[in-house]
Scaffold this motif. Structure first.
Motif, PDB file in Angstrom:
ATOM      1  N   THR A 120      -3.337  31.602   5.218  1.00 11.70           N
ATOM      2  CA  THR A 120      -3.572  30.319   4.473  1.00 11.70           C
ATOM      3  C   THR A 120      -5.314  30.253   4.072  1.00 11.70           C
ATOM      4  OG1 THR A 120      -2.042  28.968   5.748  1.00 11.70           O
ATOM      5  CG2 THR A 120      -3.830  27.744   4.789  1.00 11.70           C
ATOM      6  N   THR A 121      -6.057  31.107   4.809  1.00 19.43           N
ATOM      7  CA  THR A 121      -7.483  31.015   4.719  1.00 19.43           C
ATOM      8  C   THR A 121      -7.651  32.069   3.618  1.00 19.43           C
ATOM      9  OG1 THR A 121      -7.800  30.720   7.119  1.00 19.43           O
ATOM     10  CG2 THR A 121      -9.706  31.723   5.806  1.00 19.43           C
ATOM     11  N   HIS A 122      -6.816  32.914   3.525  1.00 15.97           N
ATOM     12  CA  HIS A 122      -7.026  33.930   2.370  1.00 15.97           C
ATOM     13  C   HIS A 122      -6.891  33.182   1.077  1.00 15.97           C
ATOM     14  CE1 HIS A 122      -5.863  37.378   5.605  1.00 15.97           C
ATOM     15  NE2 HIS A 122      -7.057  36.854   5.885  1.00 15.97           N
ATOM     16  N   ARG A 123      -5.875  32.547   1.040  1.00 19.62           N
ATOM     17  CA  ARG A 123      -5.490  31.758  -0.097  1.00 19.62           C
ATOM     18  C   ARG A 123      -6.897  31.012  -0.546  1.00 19.62           C
ATOM     19  NH1 ARG A 123      -0.382  31.235   1.869  1.00 19.62           N
ATOM     20  NH2 ARG A 123      -0.650  29.286   2.508  1.00 19.62           N
ATOM     21  N   PHE A 124      -7.373  30.358   0.490  1.00 20.01           N
ATOM     22  CA  PHE A 124      -8.479  29.380   0.261  1.00 20.01           C
ATOM     23  C   PHE A 124      -9.651  30.311  -0.598  1.00 20.01           C
ATOM     24  CE2 PHE A 124     -12.476  28.402   2.047  1.00 20.01           C
ATOM     25  CZ  PHE A 124     -12.918  27.199   1.387  1.00 20.01           C
ATOM     26  N   TYR A 125      -9.975  31.453   0.089  1.00 25.64           N
ATOM     27  CA  TYR A 125     -11.140  32.023  -0.475  1.00 25.64           C
ATOM     28  C   TYR A 125     -10.778  32.799  -1.950  1.00 25.64           C
ATOM     29  CZ  TYR A 125     -13.104  32.023   4.356  1.00 25.64           C
ATOM     30  OH  TYR A 125     -13.768  31.712   5.468  1.00 25.64           O
ATOM     31  N   GLU A 126      -9.405  33.096  -1.761  1.00 26.50           N
ATOM     32  CA  GLU A 126      -9.159  33.995  -3.191  1.00 26.50           C
ATOM     33  C   GLU A 126      -8.920  32.998  -4.202  1.00 26.50           C
ATOM     34  OE1 GLU A 126      -5.861  36.661  -2.294  1.00 26.50           O
ATOM     35  OE2 GLU A 126      -7.299  37.805  -0.767  1.00 26.50           O
ATOM     36  N   GLU A 127      -8.063  31.834  -3.937  1.00 23.23           N
ATOM     37  CA  GLU A 127      -7.765  31.085  -5.207  1.00 23.23           C
ATOM     38  C   GLU A 127      -8.520  29.818  -5.364  1.00 23.23           C
ATOM     39  OE1 GLU A 127      -3.733  29.998  -4.047  1.00 23.23           O
ATOM     40  OE2 GLU A 127      -2.972  32.120  -4.043  1.00 23.23           O
ATOM     41  N   LYS A 128      -9.062  29.258  -4.163  1.00 18.79           N
ATOM     42  CA  LYS A 128     -10.059  27.945  -4.402  1.00 18.79           C
ATOM     43  C   LYS A 128     -11.257  28.714  -4.744  1.00 18.79           C
ATOM     44  CE  LYS A 128     -10.623  23.581  -2.992  1.00 18.79           C
ATOM     45  NZ  LYS A 128      -9.839  22.501  -3.686  1.00 18.79           N
ATOM     46  N   MET A 129     -11.940  29.400  -3.829  1.00 20.54           N
ATOM     47  CA  MET A 129     -13.278  29.855  -3.905  1.00 20.54           C
ATOM     48  C   MET A 129     -13.810  31.171  -4.813  1.00 20.54           C
ATOM     49  SD  MET A 129     -14.571  27.242  -2.016  1.00 20.54           S
ATOM     50  CE  MET A 129     -16.222  27.933  -2.247  1.00 20.54           C
ATOM     51  N   ASP A 130     -12.596  31.922  -5.632  1.00 21.78           N
ATOM     52  CA  ASP A 130     -12.761  33.050  -6.217  1.00 21.78           C
ATOM     53  C   ASP A 130     -13.600  33.958  -5.637  1.00 21.78           C
ATOM     54  OD1 ASP A 130     -12.046  33.474  -8.828  1.00 21.78           O
ATOM     55  OD2 ASP A 130     -14.041  32.919  -9.905  1.00 21.78           O
ATOM     56  N   TYR A 131     -13.237  34.330  -4.486  1.00 23.52           N
ATOM     57  CA  TYR A 131     -13.391  35.747  -3.614  1.00 23.52           C
ATOM     58  C   TYR A 131     -12.549  36.651  -4.033  1.00 23.52           C
ATOM     59  CZ  TYR A 131     -17.423  33.403  -1.294  1.00 23.52           C
ATOM     60  OH  TYR A 131     -18.689  32.713  -1.004  1.00 23.52           O
ATOM     61  N   GLU A 132     -13.056  37.918  -4.051  1.00 23.36           N
ATOM     62  CA  GLU A 132     -11.945  39.094  -4.259  1.00 23.36           C
ATOM     63  C   GLU A 132     -12.031  39.771  -2.826  1.00 23.36           C
ATOM     64  OE1 GLU A 132     -12.947  41.801  -7.551  1.00 23.36           O
ATOM     65  OE2 GLU A 132     -14.753  40.544  -7.823  1.00 23.36           O
ATOM     66  N   ARG A 133     -10.462  40.399  -2.721  1.00 24.34           N
ATOM     67  CA  ARG A 133     -10.547  41.180  -1.657  1.00 24.34           C
ATOM     68  C   ARG A 133     -10.804  42.593  -1.877  1.00 24.34           C
ATOM     69  NH1 ARG A 133      -4.721  40.776   1.392  1.00 24.34           N
ATOM     70  NH2 ARG A 133      -5.094  38.673   0.562  1.00 24.34           N
ATOM     71  N   VAL A 134     -11.952  43.068  -1.322  1.00 24.16           N
ATOM     72  CA  VAL A 134     -12.730  44.553  -1.862  1.00 24.16           C
ATOM     73  C   VAL A 134     -12.292  45.385  -0.644  1.00 24.16           C
ATOM     74  CG1 VAL A 134     -14.078  43.267  -3.264  1.00 24.16           C
ATOM     75  CG2 VAL A 134     -14.832  43.693  -0.944  1.00 24.16           C
ATOM     76  N   SER A 135     -12.077  45.081   0.469  1.00 22.70           N
ATOM     77  CA  SER A 135     -12.037  46.175   1.459  1.00 22.70           C
ATOM     78  C   SER A 135     -11.169  45.672   2.736  1.00 22.70           C
ATOM     79  CB  SER A 135     -13.378  46.503   1.919  1.00 22.70           C
ATOM     80  OG  SER A 135     -14.074  45.540   2.672  1.00 22.70           O
TER      81      SER A 135
END
Length: 151
Positions: A120-135
């Motif tokens: 759920t936290t990952h969705r928050f960072y990626e979808e709402k806050m526009d962070y990329e999963r880079v590593s």
């Protein structure tokens, strides 16, 4: 009305413990305070709280860093919203506050890690806050787990 305040003194840091404990439940208050105070001195750790009606509802801790990989960036160490106050936008407000702090102090990016199980936290960072999963972040403990009081 919500306000963001940096917590610097031991007394201010102690007031954030009930919220931080929801994320860092392996820490006792004494250890938490000692670690924050030491990190403030040695690592330039900054701890901010979001207040709603004079009550802390979320906290964020970060360190300004410089590496060859990222250049000048902010590393988010801790971000937690009170479990009774989640999905209201408090985490977003604090993260945006740190992003603005980074821009104001000439840091070029913000990075963090998040536990594998926190989907759920990952969705928050990626979808709402526009962070990329880079590593991926890897860790190896060098302390015997029977004698370990801080993770």
């Amino acid at each position: 009305m919500s306000t963001v305040k940096e917590l610097r003194s031991q007394e201010e840091i102690e007031t954030a413990f009930p919220i931080m404990r929801q994320l860092r439940n392996h820490l006792e208050e004494k250890t938490y305070v000692e670690l924050v105070l030491e990190a403030q001195i040695k690592e330039q750790y900054r701890l901010f709280a979001l207040y709603e009606n004079d009550k802390i509802v979320a906290v964020i801790g970060f360190m300004p860093m410089i590496t060859l990989y990222n250049g000048r960036f902010i590393w988010i160490c801790d971000l937690v919203t009170d479990e009774k106050q989640r999905s209201i936008g408090y985490g977003e407000k604090l993260l945006r506050h740190v992003e603005q702090w980074a821009k104001d102090h000439k840091y070029h990016s913000v990075a963090l890690s998040s536990g594998i199980q926190r989907t759920t936290t990952h969705r928050f960072y990626e979808e709402k806050m526009d962070y990329e999963r880079v590593s991926y972040v890897y860790q190896k403990s060098l302390v015997d787990t029977e004698h370990k009081d801080v993770q």
